[in-house]
Enzyme design. Structure first.
Site, PDB file in Angstrom:
ATOM      1  N   ASP A   1       2.743   9.552   1.866  1.00 61.75           N
ATOM      2  CA  ASP A   1       1.505   8.856   2.212  1.00 61.75           C
ATOM      3  C   ASP A   1       0.356   9.867   2.252  1.00 61.75           C
ATOM      4  OD1 ASP A   1      -0.525   7.346   3.289  1.00 61.75           O
ATOM      5  OD2 ASP A   1       0.331   7.318   5.321  1.00 61.75           O
TER       6      ASP A   1
ATOM      7  N   ASN B   1      -2.982   9.222   2.442  1.00 58.36           N
ATOM      8  CA  ASN B   1      -4.242   8.858   3.111  1.00 58.36           C
ATOM      9  C   ASN B   1      -4.044   8.268   4.502  1.00 58.36           C
ATOM     10  OD1 ASN B   1      -3.115   6.485   2.282  1.00 58.36           O
ATOM     11  ND2 ASN B   1      -5.012   5.570   1.541  1.00 58.36           N
TER      12      ASN B   1
ATOM     13  N   ASP C   1       1.880   6.407  -1.591  1.00 55.49           N
ATOM     14  CA  ASP C   1       0.897   6.026  -2.605  1.00 55.49           C
ATOM     15  C   ASP C   1       0.961   6.971  -3.799  1.00 55.49           C
ATOM     16  OD1 ASP C   1      -0.658   8.330  -1.634  1.00 55.49           O
ATOM     17  OD2 ASP C   1      -1.011   7.040   0.115  1.00 55.49           O
TER      18      ASP C   1
ATOM     19  N   ASP D   1       8.547   1.260 -14.299  1.00 60.08           N
ATOM     20  CA  ASP D   1       9.416   0.107 -14.113  1.00 60.08           C
ATOM     21  C   ASP D   1       8.771  -1.068 -14.854  1.00 60.08           C
ATOM     22  OD1 ASP D   1      11.522  -1.474 -12.921  1.00 60.08           O
ATOM     23  OD2 ASP D   1      11.486  -0.068 -11.242  1.00 60.08           O
TER      24      ASP D   1
ATOM     25  N   GLU E   1      18.509  -2.030 -16.831  1.00 61.97           N
ATOM     26  CA  GLU E   1      19.358  -2.314 -15.672  1.00 61.97           C
ATOM     27  C   GLU E   1      20.340  -3.416 -16.067  1.00 61.97           C
ATOM     28  OE1 GLU E   1      19.069  -3.723 -10.970  1.00 61.97           O
ATOM     29  OE2 GLU E   1      17.651  -4.516 -12.422  1.00 61.97           O
TER      30      GLU E   1
ATOM     31  N   HIS F   1      17.122   2.357  -5.238  1.00 54.84           N
ATOM     32  CA  HIS F   1      16.409   1.655  -4.161  1.00 54.84           C
ATOM     33  C   HIS F   1      17.095   0.356  -3.750  1.00 54.84           C
ATOM     34  CE1 HIS F   1      15.370  -0.368  -7.800  1.00 54.84           C
ATOM     35  NE2 HIS F   1      14.763  -1.333  -7.131  1.00 54.84           N
TER      36      HIS F   1
HETATM   37  C1  GLC Z   1      16.178  -5.440  -9.721  1.00 54.07           C
HETATM   38  C2  GLC Z   1      15.465  -4.462  -8.827  1.00 54.07           C
HETATM   39  C3  GLC Z   1      15.418  -5.023  -7.436  1.00 54.07           C
HETATM   40  C4  GLC Z   1      14.644  -6.313  -7.472  1.00 54.07           C
HETATM   41  C5  GLC Z   1      15.231  -7.275  -8.500  1.00 54.07           C
HETATM   42  C6  GLC Z   1      14.252  -8.377  -8.800  1.00 54.07           C
HETATM   43  O1  GLC Z   1      17.509  -5.588  -9.375  1.00 54.07           O
HETATM   44  O2  GLC Z   1      16.073  -3.208  -8.904  1.00 54.07           O
HETATM   45  O3  GLC Z   1      14.852  -4.134  -6.513  1.00 54.07           O
HETATM   46  O4  GLC Z   1      14.647  -6.908  -6.210  1.00 54.07           O
HETATM   47  O5  GLC Z   1      15.503  -6.653  -9.723  1.00 54.07           O
HETATM   48  O6  GLC Z   1      13.150  -7.855  -9.492  1.00 54.07           O
HETATM   49 CA    CA Z   2      -1.091   5.602   1.824  1.00 54.55          CA
END
Ligand code: GLC
Ligand code: CA
Length: 537
Positions: free
Chosen positions: A21, A23, A29, A98, A241, A311
């Site tokens: 972060d 700010n 960010d 992404d 993915e 994540h």
């Molecule tokens: C993928 C992402 C996940 C998201 C899902 C819907 O699995 O990695 O974080 O919630 O798609 O976009």
């Molecule tokens: Ca921030």
């Protein structure tokens, strides 16, 4: 196999909300990422997979995009993004964006317009259907709830969503929609990005009325079209993915001559733990079987990603290692086991420090829509709260989303104020400042692994052979290339173990998780979770 720039580099996933972060509003960010680029350069990575930074109402932390051409308010501006791309490039790091194109936010202007009228030119960008017997058109569940259909009162029809009701699925059968997506991808390519990580890409060929979601009949045709009209003419990294890819499907995506994607990101090893919310133990021999199958199947035929976490998954050391008394040792062991294989490794932020899962007091402390939906569903069904919380402790996505632990300062040095989600209390011991200058740290171990990959053709291109397939104490394998053989040996137990192997006599220690190694003529003595990479004589 033709050499590609992403074969020998390691990728690092940044989840912007939790990285740094800059700010003081408690939210990570883009400027924060730019400020930490020197840290990533020090680690040695060459690619950043950047989780979504586009404009979003954040129902699913940016995986619900309302404007692909703009940046999320909390994360900064387009100028910040351009600066990040340029500053990363100066350090030899390329930014992989992404790409979330299975669905948009219900606040995206296409959906807003589509919803407003059945005659909208965007109506068919989404998937609509009349009610059947006064209920949803089919009984398809979404990933996070009982039905993938949401009723829209205004038009009297349902729309389709595989994730939350605020993530409406795009209709890939519509060629205008596809063209608009390709234009958007070209906009980002022109900004100089390094490629795309494609969110749930296996779903875009879906046939919802036939019950087909993943690996639909048109999937690979769309990908070839996308390749041809966007990234194909550029030398970019594209990674899909793919939860439902087996090795044959993975070749369809990643065989170079098919002109689809660079590589798959598949989860078969992760799935050994069974059901997400009710994980079970796995055996090391099963892990070996799965990894070995993928190593062999894609060798010279396609390309794989190597990872333990992201994540959406629990922390590597908590899920696959021992995050208590052998946290450092097992974190290094897991890294060694993975980074010696063929494929492009992905380090998820904080993994290089051995960051762990978290146990927060109550559901109110959690932010992840998936965990919260699961909690509410199970409460409604009468499940015991403590069992539900245990599921979240084991597998909830917020395990991976607590702020990056930069230092022993308040809030782990992530922010000057209370962050959007709790910081793991163990930041006082586990943090970057404590590790970057310590030769024996988890961080330094990762650094050596990343560097070895840049310099060793055997690691990048060699073939793969398991040693002692059915043994549950060691994960060991050889990689061979042009007459050179590298042996990776990992003690997967919390005990001292002797690995008997004639070939180790006279070998050279390339990387040891404890710096030195006890190698004799026909064996190696390994301490708990110790791992070594040897060049055989
Ligand atoms: C993928 C992402 C996940 C998201 C899902 C819907 O699995 O990695 O974080 O919630 O798609 O976009
Ligand atoms: Ca921030």
């Amino acid at each position: 196999m033709e050499r590609k720039w992403w074969h020998s580099l390691t990728a690092y996933q940044v989840y912007p909300r939790s990285f740094y972060d800059s700010n003081g509003d408690g939210i990570g960010d883009i400027k924060g990422i730019t400020q930490k680029l020197d840290y990533l350069k020090e680690l040695g990575i060459g690619i950043i997979w950047l989780s979504p930074v586009y404009k979003s109402p954040n129902d699913d932390n940016g995986y619900d995009i309302s404007d692909y051409y703009d940046i999320m308010d909390e994360f900064g501006t387009m100028a910040d993004m351009e600066e990040l791309i340029a500053e990363a490039a100066k350090r030899g790091i390329r930014i992989v964006m992404d790409l979330v194109v299975n669905h948009t936010s219900d606040e995206h202007k296409w959906f807003v317009d589509a919803r407003a009228s059945k005659n909208s030119r965007y109506r068919d960008y989404y998937i609509w259907a009349d009610p059947v017997n006064g209920g949803p058109p089919t009984d398809m569940p979404s990933s996070w709830s009982d039905s993938a259909w949401e009723y829209d009162k205004e038009s009297g029809q349902y729309y389709f969503h595989m994730f939350s009701v605020k993530q409406a699925d795009l209709n890939w059968e519509n060629p205008d929609m596809r063209s608009d997506i390709y234009d958007m991808m070209n906009f980002w390519i022109d900004k100089g990005i390094g490629g795309f990580r494609m969110d749930v890409i296996e779903m875009i060929g879906k046939k919802p009325f036939e019950g087909i979601i993943n690996n639909g009949p048109m999937l690979h045709e769309y990908l070839r079209e996308m390749n041809e009209r966007t990234f194909g003419a550029h030398d970019l990294l594209t990674v899909g993915e793919c939860w439902n890819a087996d090795t044959e499907i993975a070749k369809l995506y990643s065989a170079p001559e098919r002109h689809e994607l660079s590589m798959v990101f598949q989860f078969e090893h992760i799935c050994l733990k069974g059901d997400k919310w009710y994980p079970k133990p796995y055996r090391v021999r099963d892990l070996k079987r799965v990894f070995s199958k993928w190593q062999k199947a894609l060798h010279n035929k396609g390309w794989n990603s190597l990872f333990w976490c992201n994540h959406d998954l629990p922390r590597a050391v908590s899920a696959f290692g021992n995050d208590k008394e052998y946290r450092e040792e097992s974190a290094k062991m897991l890294a060694t086991l993975l980074h010696g294989m063929q494929g492009t490794p992905y380090i998820y932020q904080g993994e290089e420090l051995g960051m762990t899962n978290i146990r927060l007091g109550s559901i109110e402390d959690y932010r992840d829509i998936e965990s919260i939906n699961m909690y509410n569903d199970r409460i409604a069904k009468g499940d015991k709260e403590e069992d539900i919380m245990e599921s979240i402790y084991q597998s909830g996505r917020d395990n991976a989303r607590t702020p990056m632990q930069w230092s022993a300062e308040q809030y782990g040095g992530f922010s000057k104020v209370q962050p959007w989600i709790a910081v793991n209390e163990n930041y006082r011991e586990i943090n970057a400042a404590a590790q970057t200058n310590d030769e024996t740290s988890v961080f330094s171990h990762y650094k050596r692994l990343v560097a070895l990959r840049r310099s060793s053709d055997t690691i990048v291109y060699g073939d793969f052979r398991l040693v002692n397939e059915s043994d549950d104490d060691f994960f060991a394998y050889e990689r061979s290339y042009n007459g050179e053989t590298i042996l990776v040996v990992c003690n997967t137990t919390p005990e001292n173990r002797e690995f008997v192997y004639r070939g180790v006599a006279g070998s050279e220690l390339l990387i040891g998780s404890r710096q030195d190694a006890d190698i004799s003529d026909g064996s190696i003595k390994l301490r708990p979770y110790e791992a070594v990479i040897l060049k055989l004589a």
